[in-house]
Write a protein that holds these residues in place. Structure first.
Motif, PDB file in Angstrom:
ATOM      1  N   THR A 156      -0.671 -29.048  -5.978  1.00  0.00           N
ATOM      2  CA  THR A 156      -1.585 -29.988  -6.630  1.00  0.00           C
ATOM      3  C   THR A 156      -2.209 -30.844  -5.533  1.00  0.00           C
ATOM      4  OG1 THR A 156       0.094 -31.688  -6.899  1.00  0.00           O
ATOM      5  CG2 THR A 156      -0.221 -30.226  -8.759  1.00  0.00           C
ATOM      6  N   ALA A 157      -3.384 -31.339  -5.803  1.00  0.00           N
ATOM      7  CA  ALA A 157      -4.041 -32.272  -4.875  1.00  0.00           C
ATOM      8  C   ALA A 157      -4.565 -33.430  -5.701  1.00  0.00           C
ATOM      9  CB  ALA A 157      -5.190 -31.578  -4.152  1.00  0.00           C
ATOM     10  N   SER A 158      -4.369 -34.637  -5.193  1.00  0.00           N
ATOM     11  CA  SER A 158      -4.768 -35.827  -5.956  1.00  0.00           C
ATOM     12  C   SER A 158      -5.679 -36.704  -5.123  1.00  0.00           C
ATOM     13  CB  SER A 158      -3.547 -36.654  -6.341  1.00  0.00           C
ATOM     14  OG  SER A 158      -2.602 -35.849  -6.968  1.00  0.00           O
ATOM     15  N   ALA A 159      -6.470 -37.476  -5.837  1.00  0.00           N
ATOM     16  CA  ALA A 159      -7.312 -38.469  -5.156  1.00  0.00           C
ATOM     17  C   ALA A 159      -7.465 -39.670  -6.063  1.00  0.00           C
ATOM     18  CB  ALA A 159      -8.684 -37.883  -4.852  1.00  0.00           C
ATOM     19  N   LEU A 160      -7.639 -40.827  -5.431  1.00  0.00           N
ATOM     20  CA  LEU A 160      -8.014 -42.021  -6.175  1.00  0.00           C
ATOM     21  C   LEU A 160      -9.388 -42.420  -5.665  1.00  0.00           C
ATOM     22  CD1 LEU A 160      -6.600 -43.793  -8.344  1.00  0.00           C
ATOM     23  CD2 LEU A 160      -6.205 -45.458  -6.533  1.00  0.00           C
ATOM     24  N   VAL A 161     -10.320 -42.511  -6.600  1.00  0.00           N
ATOM     25  CA  VAL A 161     -11.711 -42.741  -6.221  1.00  0.00           C
ATOM     26  C   VAL A 161     -12.153 -44.074  -6.793  1.00  0.00           C
ATOM     27  CG1 VAL A 161     -14.049 -41.821  -6.409  1.00  0.00           C
ATOM     28  CG2 VAL A 161     -12.101 -40.253  -6.309  1.00  0.00           C
ATOM     29  N   LEU A 205      -8.371 -41.477 -11.125  1.00  0.00           N
ATOM     30  CA  LEU A 205      -7.317 -40.626 -10.572  1.00  0.00           C
ATOM     31  C   LEU A 205      -7.672 -39.173 -10.911  1.00  0.00           C
ATOM     32  CD1 LEU A 205      -3.483 -41.175 -11.176  1.00  0.00           C
ATOM     33  CD2 LEU A 205      -4.515 -39.184 -10.170  1.00  0.00           C
ATOM     34  N   VAL A 206      -7.913 -38.407  -9.880  1.00  0.00           N
ATOM     35  CA  VAL A 206      -8.308 -37.007 -10.071  1.00  0.00           C
ATOM     36  C   VAL A 206      -7.163 -36.122  -9.593  1.00  0.00           C
ATOM     37  CG1 VAL A 206      -9.903 -35.201  -9.341  1.00  0.00           C
ATOM     38  CG2 VAL A 206     -10.731 -37.545  -9.615  1.00  0.00           C
ATOM     39  N   GLU A 207      -6.857 -35.098 -10.371  1.00  0.00           N
ATOM     40  CA  GLU A 207      -5.850 -34.136  -9.905  1.00  0.00           C
ATOM     41  C   GLU A 207      -6.377 -32.720 -10.086  1.00  0.00           C
ATOM     42  OE1 GLU A 207      -1.305 -34.160 -10.779  1.00  0.00           O
ATOM     43  OE2 GLU A 207      -2.220 -32.678 -12.099  1.00  0.00           O
TER      44      GLU A 207
END
Ligand code: MLT
Ligand code: ZN
Length: 466
Positions: A217-222, A280-282
């Motif tokens: 999984t890869a996550s980001a907070l934008v 929050l994108v996953e």
């Protein structure tokens, strides 16, 4: 009452039936709403025993309140105030009957916990893909139609339910534990019980569809400058990484500020001022990292989106640290509760109107109730928004019940009537939302629901009072 308890003890065993206050009290208060009083509590340990309990209760004219893990959020899993209901606890109905990796299904009893099922599935590379902060039982998830944070990718329980077996008020077990993904032979019996708060029967076993467990999984907070920027990002991600997009969760500035201040072990993610919205994108995939580097894909996609966005709506992009970001997300509810009095909503509107809804709702509340803090967050990927209104009870004069009524009236009419939205996106109806159900759900739908209740439960054994 003593004849009823004697009959239940004969059927289940003396240790599985209690009318002691200490045993009853465990089940009398809801996780968020609902407080009642039970006559007795029983702990059946097989589907047949659940059905037998219902038969015996029917013979004695007693009403029944089923309860799972008591994680529901609409007051539907606790007894009413009458003191006349027998609580049927499903905690002993907790066997995983079978996991079939080829059919890619699990057959489980209604009292199996979500965490229990997923622990069993993990070594097989499978999962039951409904994901949420709480740990409910599968039967409770069926009658609530649980959604959660990964609905965008995997759907809700409705989409992942194949078959059910249900104990009906007449004391029989009905349904079919089939594994057919295709079955156009008429009405889908299992779906009749989804999202009905247990009104027609108690789910004793379910066949649920499983998903392959992602290998990465890869996550980001934008940081997004406003709600429109968040929606633009959703559209951009769906067009460029759609098959990998697993979660798209949005946190408004006030909710984020309170959570970072009140939550446990949280690091402020952004330098400087908090943005209007954090997203929050996953992404997730069953492909190994050496075949596809999801984190690089996410980073490149976000950077390209930021560069191409004519509105320059993305202010900051942080990739990685998924655990930190999810920890913030999962501590919002409790943090808001620590901050003051909270009135929580579980709304949805068409995704295209989420930003407009937030702006309009915020403006209307600022005019009518300026002391209320507007804390919004939720599952924007599927149109869900958990608007929480927070205030300091010390600064508000007047009747708290009246205030509640005014706020609910304003929010629900705006959401349902002006934005074509839902007053209960994923938590269900229950006593907490009953009056809004009666007001907003179309009359023909209510009529069919009543006919089904009459069919399955003519004596009203599973009907609550009040
Ligand atoms: C969540 O998504 O965090 C919950 O559904 C919100 C809530 O507990 O009200
Ligand atoms: Zn939610």
């Amino acid at each position: 009452m003593s004849a009823l308890l004697d009959a239940l003890r004969t059927a289940l065993g003396a240790g599985r039936v209690s009318d002691a206050a200490a045993d009853r009290s465990r089940y009398e208060t809801g996780w968020r709403y609902g407080k009642g009083e039970a006559m007795a509590v029983v702990w059946p340990s097989s589907p047949e025993q659940v059905a037998t309990c219902l038969r015996i209760c029917g013979e004695h004219g007693a009403r029944v309140q089923p309860i799972g893990a008591n994680t529901g959020l609409v007051g539907a899993s606790n007894p009413d105030a009458s003191g006349e209901q027998v609580v049927v606890s499903l905690e002993r109905l907790n066997r995983i009957v079978e996991i079939d990796p080829v059919d890619r299904v699990a057959v489980v009893e209604g009292g199996v916990l979500l965490s229990q099922l997923n622990e069993e599935l993990a070594p097989l590379g499978l999962m039951f893909p409904i994901d949420l902060g709480a740990d409910p039982q599968v039967g409770g998830m069926v009658v609530t139609n649980t959604g959660g944070t990964r609905l965008l990718r995997y759907g809700d329980v409705r989409r992942n339910l194949i078959g059910v077996e249900v104990a009906l008020p007449d004391g029989t077990l009905a349904g079919r534990l089939h594994r057919l993904r295709k079955n156009n032979t008429g009405l889908d019996f299992a779906q009749l019980f989804v999202g009905t708060s247990g009104r027609y029967g108690i789910v004793t076993r379910a066949v649920v569809q499983l998903a392959p467990r992602p290998r990465q999984t890869a996550s980001a907070l934008v940081a997004a400058s406003d709600g429109t920027a968040a929606l633009d990002l959703l559209r951009g991600l769906e067009s460029s990484t759609g098959e990998f997009l697993t979660a798209f969760e949005v946190i408004g500035r006030e909710a984020l500020e309170i959570t970072l201040r009140r939550g446990a072990n949280l690091r402020p993610p952004f330098q400087g001022e908090l943005p209007d919205y954090a997203v929050l994108v996953e992404l997730s995939s069953t492909l190994d990292r050496d075949r596809l580097d999801l984190e690089s894909l996410l980073e490149e996609t976000l950077v390209a989106h930021a560069e191409d966005d004519p509105r320059e709506g993305l202010v900051d992009v942080l990739v990685g640290r998924g655990e930190d970001f999810w920890s913030i997300r999962h501590q919002i509810t409790e943090s808001l509760r620590e901050e003051g009095k909270v009135l929580a909503f579980d709304l949805s509107v068409p995704r295209s109107r989420l930003a407009e809804f937030s702006d309009e709702m915020r403006a209307r509340l600022a005019r009518s109730h300026p002391f209320v803090r507007f804390c919004d967050y939720g599952h924007w990927g599927d149109g869900g928004t958990h608007l929480n209104l927070v205030w300091d009870p010390a600064v508000v004069d007047g009747d708290p019940e009246r205030l509640w009524g005014e706020l609910r009236e304003l929010v629900y009419t705006t959401c349902v009537e002006d934005f074509d939205g839902s007053f209960s996106a994923e938590h269900g109806v229950g006593p907490h939302n009953q009056m809004w159900y009666e007001r907003f759900v179309a009359a023909p739908v209510q009529a069919v629901a009543s006919l089904l209740a009459e069919h399955f439960d003519p004596a009203g054994m599973l009907r609550r009072r009040g």
